[in-house]
Scaffold this motif. Structure first.
Motif, mmCIF file in Angstrom:
data_model
loop_
_atom_site.group_PDB
_atom_site.id
_atom_site.type_symbol
_atom_site.label_atom_id
_atom_site.label_comp_id
_atom_site.label_asym_id
_atom_site.label_seq_id
_atom_site.Cartn_x
_atom_site.Cartn_y
_atom_site.Cartn_z
ATOM 1 N N UNK A 140 0.830 -1.216 0.000
ATOM 2 C CA UNK A 140 0.000 0.000 0.000
ATOM 3 C C UNK A 140 0.859 1.258 0.000
ATOM 4 N N UNK A 141 1.913 1.247 0.808
ATOM 5 C CA UNK A 141 2.783 2.423 0.898
ATOM 6 C C UNK A 141 3.636 2.597 -0.361
ATOM 7 N N UNK A 142 4.122 1.487 -0.911
ATOM 8 C CA UNK A 142 4.909 1.576 -2.149
ATOM 9 C C UNK A 142 4.049 2.100 -3.288
ATOM 10 N N UNK A 143 2.814 1.638 -3.349
ATOM 11 C CA UNK A 143 1.877 2.102 -4.366
ATOM 12 C C UNK A 143 1.641 3.617 -4.235
ATOM 13 N N UNK A 144 1.699 4.122 -2.997
ATOM 14 C CA UNK A 144 1.506 5.553 -2.742
ATOM 15 C C UNK A 144 2.798 6.345 -2.944
ATOM 16 N N UNK A 145 3.882 5.654 -3.288
ATOM 17 C CA UNK A 145 5.125 6.353 -3.610
ATOM 18 C C UNK A 145 6.185 6.391 -2.527
ATOM 19 N N UNK A 146 5.967 5.670 -1.449
ATOM 20 C CA UNK A 146 6.956 5.654 -0.364
ATOM 21 C C UNK A 146 7.956 4.513 -0.563
ATOM 22 N N UNK A 147 9.138 4.693 0.006
ATOM 23 C CA UNK A 147 10.143 3.635 0.046
ATOM 24 C C UNK A 147 9.926 2.900 1.363
ATOM 25 N N UNK A 148 9.847 1.571 1.306
ATOM 26 C CA UNK A 148 9.524 0.793 2.502
ATOM 27 C C UNK A 148 10.692 -0.100 2.904
ATOM 28 N N UNK A 149 10.972 -0.092 4.202
ATOM 29 C CA UNK A 149 11.962 -0.975 4.801
ATOM 30 C C UNK A 149 11.173 -1.852 5.767
ATOM 31 N N UNK A 150 11.485 -3.143 5.811
ATOM 32 C CA UNK A 150 10.739 -4.049 6.684
ATOM 33 C C UNK A 150 11.626 -4.652 7.766
ATOM 34 N N UNK A 151 10.998 -4.966 8.895
ATOM 35 C CA UNK A 151 11.659 -5.676 9.985
ATOM 36 C C UNK A 151 10.618 -6.569 10.658
ATOM 37 N N UNK A 152 11.079 -7.702 11.206
ATOM 38 C CA UNK A 152 10.152 -8.668 11.803
ATOM 39 C C UNK A 152 10.004 -8.519 13.315
ATOM 40 N N UNK A 153 10.862 -7.713 13.943
ATOM 41 C CA UNK A 153 10.746 -7.470 15.384
ATOM 42 C C UNK A 153 11.518 -6.199 15.731
ATOM 43 N N UNK A 154 11.425 -5.794 16.984
ATOM 44 C CA UNK A 154 12.068 -4.557 17.417
ATOM 45 C C UNK A 154 13.579 -4.588 17.304
ATOM 46 N N UNK A 155 14.170 -5.744 17.569
ATOM 47 C CA UNK A 155 15.628 -5.874 17.491
ATOM 48 C C UNK A 155 16.109 -5.596 16.068
ATOM 49 N N UNK A 156 15.456 -6.231 15.104
ATOM 50 C CA UNK A 156 15.810 -6.022 13.696
ATOM 51 C C UNK A 156 15.511 -4.581 13.274
#
Length: 124
Positions: free
Chosen positions: A24-40
Motif C-alpha cells: 500500500x505504501x509503495x503504491x503511494x510512492x513511499x520507500x519501505x523498509x521491513x523488519x520482523x521485530x524490534x531488534x531487527x
C-alpha cells in the motif's frame, strides 16, 4: 505520486500484514523498509533513519514498546514519527500506546487507505 523518497519502516512479525502495508505504501510512492521485530528494526534504524515508523506491539525478541523506548534513548530517533499497530484495541495495551505516543495508534486488521492517510498526515 512520489513522496520525495520518504522511507517508512514497517515492523511486524506477521508477514501478511507487512506485505499488505508495504504494498500500500509503495503504491503511494513511499520507500519501505521491513523488519520482523524490534531488534531487527533497531538495526535498520542505525543503518538508515526512516522518515516514519509503523510498528506492531506484540512481537518476539523485542516488542513494540521496548523498541520505542530504545529509540527514545537516542537523540537521532526522537523526532521520527512513530505509529503503533495492534489487534488488541480494547486493552491496557491501547492505554500504554497512547501514553508512549498519543498521536499514533492503528488497530488491526489494517485498512490500506487508513495506513496511507496516517502516514501522509504524520509526514506533513
Amino acid at each position: 505520486m512520489k513522496h520525495n523518497g520518504q522511507s517508512i519502516l514497517v515492523v511486524d512479525d506477521q508477514s501478511s500484514t507487512r506485505r499488505l502495508i508495504s504494498y500500500s505504501l509503495q503504491k503511494a510512492g513511499y520507500r519501505v523498509i521491513e523488519a520482523v521485530n524490534g531488534k531487527e528494526a533497531l538495526e535498520q534504524c542505525f543503518r538508515s533513519v526512516p522518515d516514519l515508523i509503523l510498528c506492531d506491539i506484540m512481537m518476539p525478541e523485542m516488542n513494540g514498546f521496548e523498541f520505542r523506548e530504545k529509540l527514545l534513548q537516542n537523540e537521532r530517533f526522537r523526532s521520527v514519527p512513530f505509529v503503533f499497530l495492534s489487534a488488541r484495541a480494547q486493552t491496557e495495551e491501547l492505554s500504554e500506546a497512547k501514553r508512549l505516543y498519543p498521536q499514533g495508534y492503528i488497530t488491526k486488521p489494517v485498512e490500506p487507505e487508513i495506513i496511507v492517510e496516517t502516514v501522509k498526515n504524520h509526514l506533513k
